[in-house]
Design a protein around this motif. Sequence first.
Motif: not given
Length: 288
Positions: A233-238
């Motif tokens: 799935x699409x990766x999330x970054x802070x």
Amino acid sequence: MYKCYLCDYEGDMKIKSNVNGRDIVECPKCKLEFIYNQPTFDEIRKIYSNEYYKSWGMESGETNEVSYMKKSTFHNMLLKILPYKKYGNILDIGTASGFLLEEAKKLGFEPYGVELSEYSSSIAKKKFGDDRIHNGTLETSQFDKNFFDVITMTDLLEHVQDPVSTLKISYELLNNTGGGGYILITVPDTSSFTHNIMKEKWTQYKLEHLFYFNKTNMEVIAKKTGFEIIYMKPALKTMTIQYMRNQFNVYKLFPITQIFNLINYIPIINNFRFNIKLGESLVILKKV
């Protein structure tokens, strides 16, 4: 005439972009995108100088904003592996100064790492011990086979000269017992929204990124190396606005760099934290 590094297709390929005088081309068969006329290993090593890591803010200490963002990002990624493996030995390839391993240790894993940069690996060694951090490549490491329960490669596979070889070596290092071992990967995804919008100006296109993936070729790679994809799935970054401004001043892109420089004059916005999709996918592979 081009030859694909993955599926061995030979023939014409579409040029997708150009970085530092090198074309980025797309294989028509497996859709892998890669830099044609790859940088040599010595050129790659020079890219990862002390200044490269300092440009990401890693020299500023362990309590700075970069530290918080990295640890938040890695913590959220590691949560994705817990339904499959809750403890054991974990190897982070491309560990930099060890932010991911810090979060993995908090979750109950035993941390080990591989890092090419002497500068960054020296920081990681102070945290986890000389015997747990290898300064070099995966190929030159001396870790035992079947020793690890989880291997992580965040922002790594696109940097190595032979991703298939990297995964084959990882296969040997992963445990055969207890349901087998897992690899958690983040890679630039050419099917992502940012890629489709920015096209040849995509911010993931840079000299140190040798390969660009999608689900089609990740399935090819998994099958070639003894794995199956169990999550993608699409990766999330802070991120913060200030951090993104700093990076767009390292990797200049008109007019985005100029926009972020203007926003910089609004201090209250600079340190606002948010999670964002930057055109990468998070993939979990299971050893089969």
